[in-house]
Design a protein around this motif. Sequence first.
Motif, PDB file in Angstrom:
ATOM      1  N   SER A 181       5.686   6.208  -2.486  1.00  0.00           N
ATOM      2  CA  SER A 181       5.588   5.431  -3.722  1.00  0.00           C
ATOM      3  C   SER A 181       4.604   6.034  -4.712  1.00  0.00           C
ATOM      4  O   SER A 181       4.737   5.837  -5.921  1.00  0.00           O
ATOM      5  N   ARG A 182       3.609   6.779  -4.248  1.00  0.00           N
ATOM      6  CA  ARG A 182       2.607   7.353  -5.153  1.00  0.00           C
ATOM      7  C   ARG A 182       1.884   8.530  -4.493  1.00  0.00           C
ATOM      8  O   ARG A 182       0.716   8.415  -4.100  1.00  0.00           O
ATOM      9  N   PRO A 183       2.541   9.664  -4.351  1.00  0.00           N
ATOM     10  CA  PRO A 183       1.878  10.852  -3.786  1.00  0.00           C
ATOM     11  C   PRO A 183       0.687  11.272  -4.645  1.00  0.00           C
ATOM     12  O   PRO A 183       0.725  11.167  -5.874  1.00  0.00           O
ATOM     13  N   ILE A 184      -0.350  11.746  -3.977  1.00  0.00           N
ATOM     14  CA  ILE A 184      -1.608  12.086  -4.639  1.00  0.00           C
ATOM     15  C   ILE A 184      -1.803  13.592  -4.593  1.00  0.00           C
ATOM     16  O   ILE A 184      -1.562  14.227  -3.568  1.00  0.00           O
ATOM     17  N   VAL A 185      -2.279  14.179  -5.694  1.00  0.00           N
ATOM     18  CA  VAL A 185      -2.555  15.618  -5.725  1.00  0.00           C
ATOM     19  C   VAL A 185      -3.825  15.916  -4.950  1.00  0.00           C
ATOM     20  O   VAL A 185      -3.831  16.670  -3.982  1.00  0.00           O
ATOM     21  N   GLY A 186      -4.946  15.351  -5.390  1.00  0.00           N
ATOM     22  CA  GLY A 186      -6.227  15.608  -4.740  1.00  0.00           C
ATOM     23  C   GLY A 186      -7.132  14.397  -4.819  1.00  0.00           C
ATOM     24  O   GLY A 186      -7.051  13.609  -5.775  1.00  0.00           O
ATOM     25  N   LEU A 187      -8.012  14.246  -3.831  1.00  0.00           N
ATOM     26  CA  LEU A 187      -8.865  13.062  -3.721  1.00  0.00           C
ATOM     27  C   LEU A 187     -10.198  13.455  -3.121  1.00  0.00           C
ATOM     28  O   LEU A 187     -10.263  14.281  -2.205  1.00  0.00           O
ATOM     29  N   THR A 188     -11.274  12.873  -3.635  1.00  0.00           N
ATOM     30  CA  THR A 188     -12.590  13.042  -3.022  1.00  0.00           C
ATOM     31  C   THR A 188     -13.157  11.667  -2.715  1.00  0.00           C
ATOM     32  O   THR A 188     -12.969  10.717  -3.480  1.00  0.00           O
ATOM     33  N   VAL A 189     -13.847  11.556  -1.564  1.00  0.00           N
ATOM     34  CA  VAL A 189     -14.368  10.274  -1.085  1.00  0.00           C
ATOM     35  C   VAL A 189     -15.775  10.473  -0.531  1.00  0.00           C
ATOM     36  O   VAL A 189     -16.032  11.441   0.183  1.00  0.00           O
ATOM     37  N   LEU A 199      -5.539  -4.427   5.649  1.00  0.00           N
ATOM     38  CA  LEU A 199      -4.503  -3.490   5.227  1.00  0.00           C
ATOM     39  C   LEU A 199      -4.147  -2.570   6.387  1.00  0.00           C
ATOM     40  O   LEU A 199      -4.992  -2.264   7.229  1.00  0.00           O
ATOM     41  N   ASN A 200      -2.906  -2.104   6.404  1.00  0.00           N
ATOM     42  CA  ASN A 200      -2.484  -1.094   7.368  1.00  0.00           C
ATOM     43  C   ASN A 200      -1.764   0.017   6.614  1.00  0.00           C
ATOM     44  O   ASN A 200      -1.652  -0.018   5.383  1.00  0.00           O
ATOM     45  N   THR A 201      -1.261   1.010   7.316  1.00  0.00           N
ATOM     46  CA  THR A 201      -0.642   2.155   6.631  1.00  0.00           C
ATOM     47  C   THR A 201       0.622   1.762   5.875  1.00  0.00           C
ATOM     48  O   THR A 201       0.997   2.424   4.909  1.00  0.00           O
ATOM     49  N   TYR A 244       1.030  -1.600  -1.525  1.00  0.00           N
ATOM     50  CA  TYR A 244       0.040  -2.345  -2.301  1.00  0.00           C
ATOM     51  C   TYR A 244       0.301  -2.199  -3.817  1.00  0.00           C
ATOM     52  O   TYR A 244       0.592  -1.102  -4.275  1.00  0.00           O
ATOM     53  N   PRO A 245       0.229  -3.304  -4.587  1.00  0.00           N
ATOM     54  CA  PRO A 245      -0.250  -4.645  -4.236  1.00  0.00           C
ATOM     55  C   PRO A 245       0.803  -5.562  -3.614  1.00  0.00           C
ATOM     56  O   PRO A 245       0.499  -6.715  -3.324  1.00  0.00           O
ATOM     57  N   GLN A 246       2.015  -5.064  -3.472  1.00  0.00           N
ATOM     58  CA  GLN A 246       2.997  -5.840  -2.726  1.00  0.00           C
ATOM     59  C   GLN A 246       2.656  -5.791  -1.230  1.00  0.00           C
ATOM     60  O   GLN A 246       2.034  -4.827  -0.775  1.00  0.00           O
ATOM     61  N   PRO A 247       2.991  -6.789  -0.452  1.00  0.00           N
ATOM     62  CA  PRO A 247       3.875  -7.925  -0.751  1.00  0.00           C
ATOM     63  C   PRO A 247       3.190  -9.117  -1.378  1.00  0.00           C
ATOM     64  O   PRO A 247       3.823 -10.158  -1.560  1.00  0.00           O
ATOM     65  N   TRP A 248       1.902  -9.016  -1.707  1.00  0.00           N
ATOM     66  CA  TRP A 248       1.168 -10.180  -2.192  1.00  0.00           C
ATOM     67  C   TRP A 248       1.344 -10.409  -3.688  1.00  0.00           C
ATOM     68  O   TRP A 248       1.241 -11.530  -4.155  1.00  0.00           O
ATOM     69  N   LYS A 265      -4.914   3.155  -9.931  1.00  0.00           N
ATOM     70  CA  LYS A 265      -5.851   2.098  -9.558  1.00  0.00           C
ATOM     71  C   LYS A 265      -5.507   1.521  -8.187  1.00  0.00           C
ATOM     72  O   LYS A 265      -6.396   1.066  -7.463  1.00  0.00           O
ATOM     73  N   ASP A 266      -4.210   1.548  -7.817  1.00  0.00           N
ATOM     74  CA  ASP A 266      -3.825   1.050  -6.496  1.00  0.00           C
ATOM     75  C   ASP A 266      -4.393   1.936  -5.389  1.00  0.00           C
ATOM     76  O   ASP A 266      -4.813   1.443  -4.334  1.00  0.00           O
ATOM     77  N   VAL A 267      -4.403   3.252  -5.619  1.00  0.00           N
ATOM     78  CA  VAL A 267      -4.975   4.183  -4.644  1.00  0.00           C
ATOM     79  C   VAL A 267      -6.449   3.865  -4.424  1.00  0.00           C
ATOM     80  O   VAL A 267      -6.920   3.752  -3.276  1.00  0.00           O
ATOM     81  N   HIS A 268      -7.184   3.712  -5.513  1.00  0.00           N
ATOM     82  CA  HIS A 268      -8.616   3.424  -5.394  1.00  0.00           C
ATOM     83  C   HIS A 268      -8.857   2.076  -4.717  1.00  0.00           C
ATOM     84  O   HIS A 268      -9.731   1.958  -3.845  1.00  0.00           O
ATOM     85  N   ASN A 269      -8.109   1.063  -5.116  1.00  0.00           N
ATOM     86  CA  ASN A 269      -8.316  -0.261  -4.531  1.00  0.00           C
ATOM     87  C   ASN A 269      -8.070  -0.257  -3.024  1.00  0.00           C
ATOM     88  O   ASN A 269      -8.837  -0.850  -2.259  1.00  0.00           O
TER      89      ASN A 269
END
Length: 572
Positions: free
Chosen positions: A49-57, A404-406, A412-416, A383-387
């Motif tokens: 649904s939303r592949p990410i290029v790069g991320l730092t944490v 949350l699970n995988t 996210y934010p579904q199913p809520w 914003k969904d990735v960050h949340n």
Amino acid sequence: MPKMEIAINLVFATFFISVGGALHRSSSDQQQRLQELDTFIQTLMTCESRPIVGLTVSVVKDGQTIFAKGYGQRDLQTGQAVDNTTLFGVGSISKSFTSALLAAILGEREDVSWDTVLTDILGPDFRFKDEFRTKEATLRDLLAHKTGLESLGLAIDTGLDIDRAELARRIRYFRQAFPFRTRWHYNNFMYTLAGHVAEKLAGKPYETLLRERLLQPLGMRDTVYLADVVEEGGLNFAQTYWTHNQTGPFVPYNPENRRPVRLHLPAGGVVSNALDMARYMNFHLSGGMDAAGRLVVPEDTLRQTHTADFIMPVYSERVGPDWPVGADMLHGYGLGWMSGYYRGHRRIYHSGLVTGFTSLLSLFPAVRGGVFTSVNGVRGQSKDVHNVIHHQISDILIGKDHWLNTTTACSYPQPWWTRPTANDPVMPETSDEFPRDKRDYEGVYGNRAAGTMTISLNATDGKLYFRLGLIGHGVLMATDHLNVLKASFEGPLTGSTVLVDVKVQNGLVFSLSFRSKPPDPDLLFERNLKLTDPDTTNPKWDGCSNTSGAIHTVLSSRGISIVFILILVMFL
């Protein structure tokens, strides 16, 4: 030894062994959860649904960096991977750097405070458009977004070729969106003005002050400024990407997009990495101290930046009954920080968006924990990735079970909750026929706050071209609506389109008005208006605001462009 004393000693010994064991188990449990977090994030990176290029944490707890890692790629062309030293733009998280810098300066002085009137710092020549704001506005009003002035988003993105002193002079031409101190209205220009206040108070450029007063004392040696980044210089800097739609390819951002951010460093120009941002989080969580326990900023002054000062509109709180937990309860805005609650724990946080980077920083003061994330490209809602990541890590910091699970992380934010479909205004159709000779539009147009715009007719292709600010340029096209044009941006701002209303006076094109997103008024450029010309349209004090709170400004009711501007520094 008396029996009673032996019994007491045994009780204490048992207590300490029990507590020690609990602490040990807690530490072991934390390590296990962090290992599971690594797997969780790797799965999140590949969500269809939303592949990410790069991320730092990075994650901190009790003064220690307990997790700092990179994922994905910092450059799709070279295939270079993100690590915990890869630099990402933090966007509007930079605002907390500005408020912390000002806290350091104010902490040394007794003659100024958050509530000092701006004219007492910037001098009697500084003014807003109306008398009430000029006499009452304070540094706190700038930092808490209480001025109610227009945000000039188009000028943010096209860029102003001025310094902060000139911006302070031009503030007198900013119009009202809301009456003073009546409504929270986000404004990047006010933070840039706050940066100039720091310059005035300390007698040095903001760039120098930030490095000397914060970055160097905190050991943030890798942190730099976005407008100064040169990728050919060997920095471990992430390239940013955007997509035309959910299925389109990732397109790299043009480096020219960074030029407008030079002026707005105090609002959104800081570039950092996971390790340095961990140091920054620990600084705030420790009450203004560096890693060695030395005080950098007085605790009471710094804590005021964390305290909610003004109520914000509720955009999308994530609480029951639809949500399984109280995931996001908003309280208000402080000085460069939002204040709220996550699962009953106080959370101070801020997000950021700049030239393709999206970021989020969350602090939990009660447990001395924090998390920072930044992404350089994602297909879908960043914003969904960050949340999702912040929810998962926050559960670890506050000692709660994950909700949350995988599977739900990818939905996210579904199913809520289902994000409502954007209700974009209907755009007029492009037309080949202009309502008048194209040469009638040629000339120089001015706006005292936003600068000048030039329009010229290309004799080769017969098109009308405009130039605006540092990087704004493109083509003006006719539409099937009389005296409504489309400004289609090219170059760094390719993909952005703004509707432009043409005002004709005495048979001649008098002005061009770029439509803004309400409640901001449209951005009006008048033909042949020179920025040095005296402003004769208003009396000495404009009546746009008064103590009664009446609104005198006229807002556009014609709608806005289908794509306003893609790279606003602001991100909520």
